[in-house]
Design a protein around this motif. Structure first.
Motif, mmCIF file in Angstrom:
data_model
loop_
_atom_site.group_PDB
_atom_site.id
_atom_site.type_symbol
_atom_site.label_atom_id
_atom_site.label_comp_id
_atom_site.label_asym_id
_atom_site.label_seq_id
_atom_site.Cartn_x
_atom_site.Cartn_y
_atom_site.Cartn_z
ATOM 1 N N TRP A 70 0.910 -1.187 0.095
ATOM 2 C CA TRP A 70 0.233 -0.123 0.021
ATOM 3 C C TRP A 70 0.989 1.291 -0.158
ATOM 4 O O TRP A 70 0.622 2.220 -0.805
ATOM 5 C CB TRP A 70 -0.911 0.100 1.277
ATOM 6 N N VAL A 71 1.960 1.257 0.804
ATOM 7 C CA VAL A 71 2.761 2.269 0.871
ATOM 8 C C VAL A 71 3.460 2.578 -0.482
ATOM 9 O O VAL A 71 3.725 3.827 -0.992
ATOM 10 C CB VAL A 71 4.146 2.080 1.695
ATOM 11 N N SER A 72 3.809 1.278 -1.209
ATOM 12 C CA SER A 72 4.406 1.590 -2.482
ATOM 13 C C SER A 72 3.665 2.274 -3.451
ATOM 14 O O SER A 72 4.058 2.941 -4.258
ATOM 15 C CB SER A 72 5.017 0.036 -3.021
ATOM 16 N N SER A 73 2.493 1.778 -3.422
ATOM 17 C CA SER A 73 1.280 2.509 -4.474
ATOM 18 C C SER A 73 1.196 3.806 -4.056
ATOM 19 O O SER A 73 0.762 4.646 -5.041
ATOM 20 C CB SER A 73 0.142 1.611 -4.310
ATOM 21 N N GLN A 139 -8.172 3.189 -4.727
ATOM 22 C CA GLN A 139 -7.514 2.144 -5.341
ATOM 23 C C GLN A 139 -7.706 0.619 -4.423
ATOM 24 O O GLN A 139 -8.252 -0.325 -5.195
ATOM 25 C CB GLN A 139 -6.124 2.396 -5.722
ATOM 26 N N HIS A 140 -7.525 0.738 -3.445
ATOM 27 C CA HIS A 140 -7.611 -0.605 -2.305
ATOM 28 C C HIS A 140 -9.073 -0.777 -1.830
ATOM 29 O O HIS A 140 -9.115 -1.415 -0.981
ATOM 30 C CB HIS A 140 -6.486 -0.180 -1.242
ATOM 31 N N GLY A 141 -9.841 -0.069 -1.912
ATOM 32 C CA GLY A 141 -11.425 -0.327 -1.541
ATOM 33 C C GLY A 141 -11.461 -0.090 -0.314
ATOM 34 O O GLY A 141 -12.409 -0.507 0.690
ATOM 35 N N ASP A 142 -10.697 0.786 0.496
ATOM 36 C CA ASP A 142 -10.633 1.285 1.739
ATOM 37 C C ASP A 142 -11.860 2.130 2.253
ATOM 38 O O ASP A 142 -12.429 2.250 3.443
ATOM 39 C CB ASP A 142 -9.463 1.837 2.302
ATOM 40 N N LEU A 147 -12.432 -0.538 9.007
ATOM 41 C CA LEU A 147 -11.566 -1.236 10.070
ATOM 42 C C LEU A 147 -10.136 -0.949 9.412
ATOM 43 O O LEU A 147 -9.020 -1.273 10.018
ATOM 44 C CB LEU A 147 -11.878 -2.424 10.478
ATOM 45 N N SER A 148 -10.054 -0.910 7.972
ATOM 46 C CA SER A 148 -8.782 -0.832 7.296
ATOM 47 C C SER A 148 -8.152 0.576 7.581
ATOM 48 O O SER A 148 -6.904 0.803 7.424
ATOM 49 C CB SER A 148 -8.675 -1.291 5.919
ATOM 50 N N LEU A 149 -8.945 1.683 7.818
ATOM 51 C CA LEU A 149 -8.406 2.820 7.784
ATOM 52 C C LEU A 149 -7.634 3.273 9.014
ATOM 53 O O LEU A 149 -6.377 3.888 8.673
ATOM 54 C CB LEU A 149 -9.452 3.960 8.034
#
Length: 276
Positions: A70-73, A139-142, A147-149
């Motif tokens: 995610w950081v790379s993206s 892009q990652h559907g967050d 809970l991914s936030l």
């Protein structure tokens, strides 16, 4: 298309693609003694350090991110916005106002090295970063996995620490290659600049995170534009302060311009740390 057009059109998808794109731009700027190299050189150093952390190389032997991919993206989105900014004068005069100040002063050669650095950091963090983070979250559907936030926020904050650790290297490199006395300022202040810069970076990146969440909460293009305009206005106000041309700042600006290099010479770029 010209070589500059090719550089401005670069849209890396991740950090591995971003690094050679930055190298291309830095070589282009150096060949022309273009002051836009100053901020990009600092940004390049930060990107290399984030790359090392993602790949657990160099000083980063242990993982520090929940989701290194995610950081790379995120780095890809962020770099793409930077390259897009190089053509800012082709767009609405009221758009990307912080970038217009940063690139404008660099091209006029009317700034100090410190101003070029701070103007670039302001535009890239306070204008680009919130939108880039929003694009990456989408892009990652967050937006549908709330809970991914908190996990994304943790990784966002981990980059803060990499930025702070990069400050001494940035000061040394910019002073060596471009003059301007940033390294002398660090020594004179006995490390106080690291504390102040660290505090400022954390403050603005915290604001950026919540702006990204505001983007994520929008329901239509009009609301997206509302958040965008706030970032545009706020970053422009800070750019005006950094670009101060008043009589009161004249002595500092005169000295700063006098000790900066007019000719850059060949550039020797740092390279990503290799794995064991």
């Amino acid at each position: 298309m010209s070589e500059f057009d090719d550089i401005a059109a670069q849209r890396p998808a991740n950090i591995d693609e971003a690094i050679p794109c930055m190298q291309n731009a830095l070589r282009y700027f150096h060949e022309r003694d273009d002051y836009r190299a100053i901020f990009l050189r600092a940004y390049y150093i930060i990107t290399l350090n984030v790359h090392a952390a993602i790949n657990q190389r160099g000083d980063y032997t242990n993982p520090i991110f929940f989701d290194a991919g995610w950081v790379s993206s995120q780095a890809g989105h962020f770099a793409s916005l930077y390259f897009r900014s190089l053509t800012t004068f082709e767009r609405d005069p009221d758009a990307e106002r912080a970038w217009k100040v940063a690139h404008g002063m660099a091209q006029e050669r009317s700034s100090t090295v410190l101003q070029d650095l701070l103007l670039g950091l302001n535009a890239h963090i306070n204008y680009d970063l919130a939108y880039g983070t929003y694009l990456n979250l989408k892009q990652h559907g967050d937006e549908v996995q709330h809970l991914s936030l908190p996990r994304r926020k943790f990784d966002h904050d981990q980059v803060n620490n990499i930025l702070i650790r990069s400050i001494p290297q940035i000061a040394e490199t910019l002073t060596r290659d471009y003059g301007g006395g940033i390294q002398l300022l660090r020594k004179t202040m006995n490390g106080l600049d690291v504390v102040l810069s660290g505090t400022g970076l954390k403050y603005y990146r915290e604001r950026v995170w919540w702006s990204a969440i505001s983007y994520l909460a929008t329901t239509d293009d009009e609301e997206v534009n509302l958040v965008h305009q706030r970032s545009n206005w706020e970053s422009a106000q800070l750019a005006k302060r950094i670009a101060d041309r008043s009589i009161w700042s004249l002595p500092v600006r005169t000295v700063g311009r006098a000790i900066r290099k007019e000719k850059f010479g060949d550039i020797t770029l740092e390279t990503p740390v290799r794995g064991a």
